[in-house]
Design a protein around this motif. Sequence first.
Motif, PDB file in Angstrom:
ATOM      1  N   GLY A   1      69.294  91.659  11.622  1.00  0.00           N
ATOM      2  CA  GLY A   1      68.170  92.573  11.812  1.00  0.00           C
ATOM      3  C   GLY A   1      67.206  92.528  10.643  1.00  0.00           C
ATOM      4  N   ALA A   2      67.763  92.495   9.420  1.00  0.00           N
ATOM      5  CA  ALA A   2      66.888  92.425   8.245  1.00  0.00           C
ATOM      6  C   ALA A   2      66.131  91.112   8.202  1.00  0.00           C
ATOM      7  CB  ALA A   2      67.719  92.606   6.977  1.00  0.00           C
ATOM      8  N   TYR A   3      66.750  90.028   8.633  1.00  0.00           N
ATOM      9  CA  TYR A   3      66.072  88.729   8.591  1.00  0.00           C
ATOM     10  C   TYR A   3      64.980  88.673   9.656  1.00  0.00           C
ATOM     11  CZ  TYR A   3      65.375  83.732   8.083  1.00  0.00           C
ATOM     12  OH  TYR A   3      64.810  82.498   7.858  1.00  0.00           O
ATOM     13  N   GLN A   4      65.222  89.254  10.816  1.00  0.00           N
ATOM     14  CA  GLN A   4      64.178  89.299  11.844  1.00  0.00           C
ATOM     15  C   GLN A   4      62.989  90.128  11.369  1.00  0.00           C
ATOM     16  OE1 GLN A   4      66.025  90.735  15.407  1.00  0.00           O
ATOM     17  NE2 GLN A   4      67.256  88.874  15.708  1.00  0.00           N
ATOM     18  N   THR A   5      63.297  91.218  10.704  1.00  0.00           N
ATOM     19  CA  THR A   5      62.206  92.034  10.150  1.00  0.00           C
ATOM     20  C   THR A   5      61.402  91.246   9.123  1.00  0.00           C
ATOM     21  OG1 THR A   5      63.522  94.049  10.471  1.00  0.00           O
ATOM     22  CG2 THR A   5      61.683  94.172   8.921  1.00  0.00           C
ATOM     23  N   TYR A   6      62.120  90.451   8.334  1.00  0.00           N
ATOM     24  CA  TYR A   6      61.440  89.631   7.330  1.00  0.00           C
ATOM     25  C   TYR A   6      60.538  88.602   7.993  1.00  0.00           C
ATOM     26  CZ  TYR A   6      60.880  85.814   3.990  1.00  0.00           C
ATOM     27  OH  TYR A   6      60.341  84.814   3.219  1.00  0.00           O
ATOM     28  N   LEU A   7      61.037  87.913   9.036  1.00  0.00           N
ATOM     29  CA  LEU A   7      60.215  86.903   9.705  1.00  0.00           C
ATOM     30  C   LEU A   7      58.986  87.537  10.341  1.00  0.00           C
ATOM     31  CD1 LEU A   7      62.934  84.661  11.426  1.00  0.00           C
ATOM     32  CD2 LEU A   7      61.641  84.195   9.325  1.00  0.00           C
ATOM     33  N   LYS A   8      59.161  88.713  10.952  1.00  0.00           N
ATOM     34  CA  LYS A   8      58.012  89.400  11.560  1.00  0.00           C
ATOM     35  C   LYS A   8      56.988  89.788  10.494  1.00  0.00           C
ATOM     36  CE  LYS A   8      56.855  93.314  14.537  1.00  0.00           C
ATOM     37  NZ  LYS A   8      55.819  93.850  13.655  1.00  0.00           N
TER      38      LYS A   8
ATOM     39  N   GLU B   1      51.805  89.140   7.964  1.00  0.00           N
ATOM     40  CA  GLU B   1      51.022  88.956   6.732  1.00  0.00           C
ATOM     41  C   GLU B   1      50.134  87.723   6.850  1.00  0.00           C
ATOM     42  OE1 GLU B   1      49.687  87.689   2.939  1.00  0.00           O
ATOM     43  OE2 GLU B   1      51.158  86.569   4.155  1.00  0.00           O
ATOM     44  N   ARG B   2      50.645  86.682   7.472  1.00  0.00           N
ATOM     45  CA  ARG B   2      49.843  85.458   7.647  1.00  0.00           C
ATOM     46  C   ARG B   2      48.632  85.741   8.522  1.00  0.00           C
ATOM     47  NH1 ARG B   2      53.288  82.557  10.148  1.00  0.00           N
ATOM     48  NH2 ARG B   2      54.319  81.710   8.283  1.00  0.00           N
TER      49      ARG B   2
ATOM     50  N   ASP C   1      54.602  95.330   3.882  1.00  0.00           N
ATOM     51  CA  ASP C   1      55.753  95.181   4.777  1.00  0.00           C
ATOM     52  C   ASP C   1      56.560  93.939   4.427  1.00  0.00           C
ATOM     53  OD1 ASP C   1      54.981  97.462   6.081  1.00  0.00           O
ATOM     54  OD2 ASP C   1      53.908  96.398   7.693  1.00  0.00           O
ATOM     55  N   LEU C   2      55.882  92.866   4.036  1.00  0.00           N
ATOM     56  CA  LEU C   2      56.580  91.648   3.654  1.00  0.00           C
ATOM     57  C   LEU C   2      57.391  91.851   2.377  1.00  0.00           C
ATOM     58  CD1 LEU C   2      57.180  88.655   3.997  1.00  0.00           C
ATOM     59  CD2 LEU C   2      55.038  88.143   2.797  1.00  0.00           C
ATOM     60  N   ASP C   3      56.824  92.548   1.416  1.00  0.00           N
ATOM     61  CA  ASP C   3      57.558  92.820   0.179  1.00  0.00           C
ATOM     62  C   ASP C   3      58.801  93.665   0.450  1.00  0.00           C
ATOM     63  OD1 ASP C   3      55.642  91.400  -1.166  1.00  0.00           O
ATOM     64  OD2 ASP C   3      54.513  93.165  -1.837  1.00  0.00           O
ATOM     65  N   HIS C   4      58.657  94.635   1.348  1.00  0.00           N
ATOM     66  CA  HIS C   4      59.801  95.494   1.685  1.00  0.00           C
ATOM     67  C   HIS C   4      60.903  94.693   2.367  1.00  0.00           C
ATOM     68  CE1 HIS C   4      62.087  98.959   3.023  1.00  0.00           C
ATOM     69  NE2 HIS C   4      62.030  98.485   4.266  1.00  0.00           N
ATOM     70  N   ALA C   5      60.536  93.830   3.295  1.00  0.00           N
ATOM     71  CA  ALA C   5      61.527  93.022   3.999  1.00  0.00           C
ATOM     72  C   ALA C   5      62.204  92.038   3.050  1.00  0.00           C
ATOM     73  CB  ALA C   5      60.852  92.275   5.159  1.00  0.00           C
TER      74      ALA C   5
ATOM     75  N   ALA D   1      39.821  94.853   7.474  1.00  0.00           N
ATOM     76  CA  ALA D   1      40.640  93.642   7.374  1.00  0.00           C
ATOM     77  C   ALA D   1      41.407  93.603   6.051  1.00  0.00           C
ATOM     78  CB  ALA D   1      39.761  92.407   7.526  1.00  0.00           C
ATOM     79  N   GLU D   2      40.763  94.060   4.980  1.00  0.00           N
ATOM     80  CA  GLU D   2      41.431  94.095   3.679  1.00  0.00           C
ATOM     81  C   GLU D   2      42.626  95.057   3.717  1.00  0.00           C
ATOM     82  OE1 GLU D   2      38.356  95.168   1.011  1.00  0.00           O
ATOM     83  OE2 GLU D   2      37.614  93.109   0.749  1.00  0.00           O
ATOM     84  N   VAL D   3      42.441  96.244   4.315  1.00  0.00           N
ATOM     85  CA  VAL D   3      43.530  97.224   4.418  1.00  0.00           C
ATOM     86  C   VAL D   3      44.676  96.668   5.266  1.00  0.00           C
ATOM     87  CG1 VAL D   3      44.152  99.497   5.306  1.00  0.00           C
ATOM     88  CG2 VAL D   3      42.009  99.189   4.046  1.00  0.00           C
ATOM     89  N   ALA D   4      44.330  95.999   6.374  1.00  0.00           N
ATOM     90  CA  ALA D   4      45.373  95.437   7.240  1.00  0.00           C
ATOM     91  C   ALA D   4      46.175  94.374   6.486  1.00  0.00           C
ATOM     92  CB  ALA D   4      44.733  94.852   8.500  1.00  0.00           C
ATOM     93  N   GLU D   5      45.489  93.570   5.682  1.00  0.00           N
ATOM     94  CA  GLU D   5      46.207  92.536   4.928  1.00  0.00           C
ATOM     95  C   GLU D   5      47.099  93.156   3.865  1.00  0.00           C
ATOM     96  OE1 GLU D   5      47.394  89.434   2.342  1.00  0.00           O
ATOM     97  OE2 GLU D   5      46.175  91.180   1.745  1.00  0.00           O
ATOM     98  N   GLN D   6      46.631  94.234   3.228  1.00  0.00           N
ATOM     99  CA  GLN D   6      47.442  94.915   2.214  1.00  0.00           C
ATOM    100  C   GLN D   6      48.687  95.545   2.842  1.00  0.00           C
ATOM    101  OE1 GLN D   6      44.712  97.633   0.367  1.00  0.00           O
ATOM    102  NE2 GLN D   6      43.596  96.029  -0.755  1.00  0.00           N
TER     103      GLN D   6
END
Length: 380
Positions: free
Chosen positions: A124-131, A136-137, A173-177, A163-168
């Motif tokens: 589950g944690a790895y799927q969250t990371y991939l998402k 982020e991409r 989320d990527l850092d958390h995963a 767009a800047e806020v969405a990227e941040q």
Amino acid sequence: MKIRRFVQCVMLAACVFLVAALTGCNAGRADPKAEAPPPAKVESDLDANNFTVDHPEQFPLATAVEHKSAPTLNVTGAVQPDIARAVPVISLAAGRVVEIKARLGDVVKKGQLLLRVQSNDVSGAYQTYLKAVNDERLARTQLQRAQILYDKGAVAKSALEAAEVAEQDAQADLDHATEQLRLLGIDKEHPSGIVDIVAPISGVITDQQVTNASGVQGLGSPNPFTISDLSYVWIVCDVYENDLDAVHVGEYADIHLNAYPKKVFKGRIENILPTLDPNIRTAKVRLEVANPGLMRVGMFVTATFYGKQPETRAAVPATAILHLHDREWVYTPISAGHFKRLEVVTGSMLPGNLQEVVSGIKPGDQVVSNALPLQNTVEQ
């Protein structure tokens, strides 16, 4: 007839002369039994501890000398781990134990592998990371596109800011995963469903709650292991209410292990609990002791506390102490040939083959210097 009487008279005279000669020869020889002193005769009076002997000179006396000694208090206790040095081993992932690398009582090092857990939390944690990576991409691509359009005047500045806020947000989320994978011990480049649980500190495993194929709850109890650093341990003693005035925080006590009676350790009094056991009227006194490796949790010990004001006690030759029926006695003279057996409480051995007497006699009292011969005479 006259000749016969004459012969009888001559023979009688010869016998008398022979007896006289033999008696004169034996008179010059010493008789050892006659020269030895008669054995001492004991007579008891109405008091079973009073005895009268015929030859008291056979039992020389000694005078109890003065000895300055700090008052002592001996109490019993047990070795316990320092709670502050006992660290539970927790698993952040719930799952099933597939391998155990350590057992109860093992000495482990910090970072050593203890057990491995197969967990669905990893997938589950790895799927969250991939998402989070994909989000982020996408957010980064949209930000780049918005930046180009804004530079050409095709979109408003608010679109670029969105767009800047969405990227941040996507980056957060990527850092958390990524951090979640790190906490689980998962390599994001080579993910696996197995979580390794390692020792958080160096010490001894003092509690184990898992076996092979057992389940583990993430951040839940019971903890799989508890590791205790036993380089310092607690000695918890029971001190009676009437003796608490002899115990003070910050002072030191001598610790004697029942398993190693010839070794003495020093312990500092860290705390005296403010409550008493209502049944036996004792307070818990806690000492901290450096453990050289001999102390094991649960061992029985004897703690000796020392008072500050020295006490005057008597000291007598060790041979003056009679050990009889699990009690200790001395013989003291009452009058010529009259002795009394007194019960005493002895202390520690002193230099010069002397023994401390805590109670029963005082300095200046006389005792039989060797009690065993007198006791043997009494028993005859």
